[in-house]
Design a protein around this motif. Structure first.
Motif, PDB file in Angstrom:
ATOM      1  N   THR A   1       4.686   4.119   1.030  1.00  0.00           N
ATOM      2  CA  THR A   1       4.046   2.860   1.391  1.00  0.00           C
ATOM      3  C   THR A   1       2.626   3.080   1.911  1.00  0.00           C
TER       4      THR A   1
ATOM      5  N   ASN B   1       9.360  -2.489   3.558  1.00  0.00           N
ATOM      6  CA  ASN B   1       8.281  -3.265   2.947  1.00  0.00           C
ATOM      7  C   ASN B   1       8.803  -4.166   1.826  1.00  0.00           C
ATOM      8  N   ALA B   2      10.053  -3.951   1.436  1.00  0.00           N
ATOM      9  CA  ALA B   2      10.632  -4.812   0.403  1.00  0.00           C
ATOM     10  C   ALA B   2      11.640  -5.789   0.993  1.00  0.00           C
TER      11      ALA B   2
ATOM     12  N   THR C   1       6.133  -8.701   2.040  1.00  0.00           N
ATOM     13  CA  THR C   1       7.250  -8.284   1.204  1.00  0.00           C
ATOM     14  C   THR C   1       7.155  -8.902  -0.189  1.00  0.00           C
TER      15      THR C   1
ATOM     16  N   ALA D   1       4.360  -7.350  -2.158  1.00  0.00           N
ATOM     17  CA  ALA D   1       4.649  -5.951  -2.514  1.00  0.00           C
ATOM     18  C   ALA D   1       5.606  -5.913  -3.712  1.00  0.00           C
ATOM     19  N   VAL D   2       6.610  -6.788  -3.687  1.00  0.00           N
ATOM     20  CA  VAL D   2       7.596  -6.816  -4.777  1.00  0.00           C
ATOM     21  C   VAL D   2       6.951  -7.346  -6.067  1.00  0.00           C
TER      22      VAL D   2
ATOM     23  N   HIS E   1       9.989  -3.010  -4.287  1.00  0.00           N
ATOM     24  CA  HIS E   1       8.575  -2.709  -4.020  1.00  0.00           C
ATOM     25  C   HIS E   1       8.094  -1.455  -4.731  1.00  0.00           C
ATOM     26  N   GLU E   2       8.982  -0.774  -5.459  1.00  0.00           N
ATOM     27  CA  GLU E   2       8.589   0.437  -6.186  1.00  0.00           C
ATOM     28  C   GLU E   2       9.547   0.643  -7.339  1.00  0.00           C
TER      29      GLU E   2
ATOM     30  N   GLU F   1       4.591   3.166  -6.238  1.00  0.00           N
ATOM     31  CA  GLU F   1       4.652   2.082  -5.246  1.00  0.00           C
ATOM     32  C   GLU F   1       3.238   1.543  -5.017  1.00  0.00           C
TER      33      GLU F   1
ATOM     34  N   THR G   1       2.210  -1.218  -3.327  1.00  0.00           N
ATOM     35  CA  THR G   1       2.064  -1.959  -2.061  1.00  0.00           C
ATOM     36  C   THR G   1       1.382  -3.316  -2.273  1.00  0.00           C
ATOM     37  N   GLU G   2       1.438  -4.136  -1.247  1.00  0.00           N
ATOM     38  CA  GLU G   2       0.928  -5.509  -1.324  1.00  0.00           C
ATOM     39  C   GLU G   2      -0.583  -5.598  -1.224  1.00  0.00           C
TER      40      GLU G   2
END
Ligand SMILES: *Cc1c(COP(=O)(O)O)cnc(C)c1O
Length: 484
Positions: A82, A251-252, A353, A356-357, A381-382, A428, A430-431
């Protein structure tokens, strides 16, 4: 001057705000330094320090910093880590003199501000976890795992149950089995199904009265949310075991669901991943843990508590496993986390979240045509792509794609993890990345796959160091000030 006086004077001089605050007596023996140190450790001449001017030193460190890729300079899709952009205001807040000048031995009456923030941190993490009791002490995610497993061991000891095994899925991060082994448990690996999820039948077979804990990462390291999570928790609870949730992938999940709500008994957070703090090369981090009501008495001591007269460090907890770290934990990282949580608020965290997703699924959809993704057609998220076909057809490995990405101006994804994916590239985004960056990343991979294989075998070509022997570099680092 006596040692105690010297310490007090240094303390007051370096922290003008604390003048008049009396430090508690420290137990440094009142003897001359020469007597305290063994003779063979005393130097007989001045150390040969390099004689350097200020510009030499500045150039050395600025140049060194630019040899590295970082989140501030490049897209950094290092799966599981992340590597989001960390707002600079969090660093500024944590460096305010009111925080950075605090002395760990100050009396708690003079630490009320920081204790108020740490108390708030405990409350916010409890809310996000859906678990009521929090310890901020552990220094990293792995340390949180170990601490929670020691808490579980203390709990079982206390209720008179001898449980010896910890069950861990085969896709778990290596720290999970390492922590379980350090806490004295026997490890039982649980295979994944062809869908990359926990094999319930295998789990059922291994659950018995020896089961202490089932450690699960959700979403797992393949980026898949475990749809049977409630059932899994039920199965483990039925035999009297506990559920540990590895929270590296919060984070997800933040603001969407809570580990306590789907059945977890304990979990760790990785504030340096989920809640900002630039990290890499092993630090800095923190690993707060949250646990259920029945495990709360065993948490490390002290815990920050609120009383009618202010905040206090509660040490009077007879069932506690004791300290796992000095002082209040890695406070600099915890402060960045508090700043991050307060600036986002509950709705902001949920948005993190969701974004990120969304970003990960956008990348997955664009990449899967050129790099197959063996598990899942949607991800959290990944996701984990595989270069196995490229390896077979063109002798191009995951590592070579990762190395060549550095030449194209991107940091590399995580490679060769999780172990069940051949030639794995764990991505990954990230957002905090824009669509333009994600598109540029896909186009770089497309370009790389059209390049002659020879170019990849020797990559990277543009970095100051190309292919160090990573094992030797870790075991015998060369730390000379001048390397060129
Ligand atoms: C990063 C990570 C850990 C370990 O956390 P540290 O803070 O690096 O000790 C554990 N599990 C997973 C899935 C991770 O990604």
């Amino acid at each position: 001057m006596r040692n105690q006086q010297a310490v007090q004077l240094l303390f007051e001089q370096s922290r003008p705000g604390c003048r008049g605050v009396q430090l508690p007596a420290c137990d440094v023996p009142e003897r001359p330094l020469e007597e305290l140190l063994p003779k063979n450790l005393l130097a007989d001449r001045a150390p040969p320090l390099p004689e350097l001017s200020e510009p030499d030193v500045v150039r050395h460190y600025v140049n060194l910093s630019q040899w590295n890729m970082s989140v501030d300079t490049h897209f950094y899709p290092l799966g599981s880590c992340t590597m989001k952009y960390n707002p600079k205001r969090n660093d500024r807040l944590a460096s305010l003199p009111g925080f950075s000048d605090l002395h760990p031995y100050q009396p708690v009456e003079t630490l009320q501000g920081i204790l108020a923030l740490l108390f708030q941190a405990q409350e916010m993490l409890a809310e996000i976890a859906g678990l009521p009791a929090v310890s901020l002490q552990p220094s990293a995610g792995a340390h949180g795992e170990l601490t929670a497993l020691l808490v579980a061991a203390a709990y079982f000891r206390d209720i008179g149950q001898k449980r010896t095994t910890v069950l861990i899925p085969d896709v778990a991060h290596g720290t999970n089995p390492a922590s379980a082994a350090m806490a004295g448990f026997r490890i039982v690996p649980i295979p994944s199904t062809s869908q990359g999820l926990v094999d319930l039948e295998a789990l059922g077979k291994h659950l018995d009265e020896q089961t202490a804990v089932f450690m699960i990462t959700n979403p797992n390291t393949l980026g898949l949310f475990e749809p049977n999570i409630a059932r899994i928790c039920q199965m483990v609870h039925q035999v009297g075991g506990l559920i540990y949730l590895d929270g590296a992938n919060m984070n997800a999940m933040m603001g969407v669901t809570r580990p306590g709500d789907f059945g977890a008994d304990m979990m760790h957070f990785n504030p340096h991943k989920t809640f900002s703090t630039p990290h890499g090369a092993g630090g800095p981090g923190a690993g707060p843990i949250a646990v259920s009501e029945r495990l709360a008495p065993y948490l490390p001591s002290p815990i920050v508590v609120r009383t009618e007269t202010g905040y206090r460090l509660d040490d009077d907890r007879p069932k506690s496993i004791g300290r796992v770290r000095s002082f209040l934990g890695n406070v600099g990282v915890l402060l960045r986390m508090v700043c991050y949580l307060l600036t986002h608020g509950p709705d902001g965290l949920r948005q993190v979240t969701e974004q990120a997703v969304l970003n990960a699924n956008y990348l997955l959809a664009r990449l899967r045509g050129i790099l197959p993704v063996p598990y899942g057609d949607r991800c959290m998220h990944e996701f984990v792509a595989s270069a196995a076909r490229l390896k077979a057809e063109r002798n191009i490995s995951a590592m070579e794609i990762a190395k060549r990405l550095l030449d194209h101006g991107f940091y590399a994804p995580t490679v060769y993890f999780p172990l069940i994916v051949k030639e794995a590239l764990m991505i990954e985004p990230t957002e905090t990345e824009s669509k333009a960056t994600l598109d540029a990343f896909v186009e770089a991979i497309e370009r790389i796959l059209q390049e002659p294989a020879e170019l990849l075998h020797e990559a990277p070509h543009t970095t100051p160091i190309s292919r160090p022997d990573e094992v030797q570099a870790a075991r015998q680092p060369i730390l000379r000030w001048q390397t060129r």
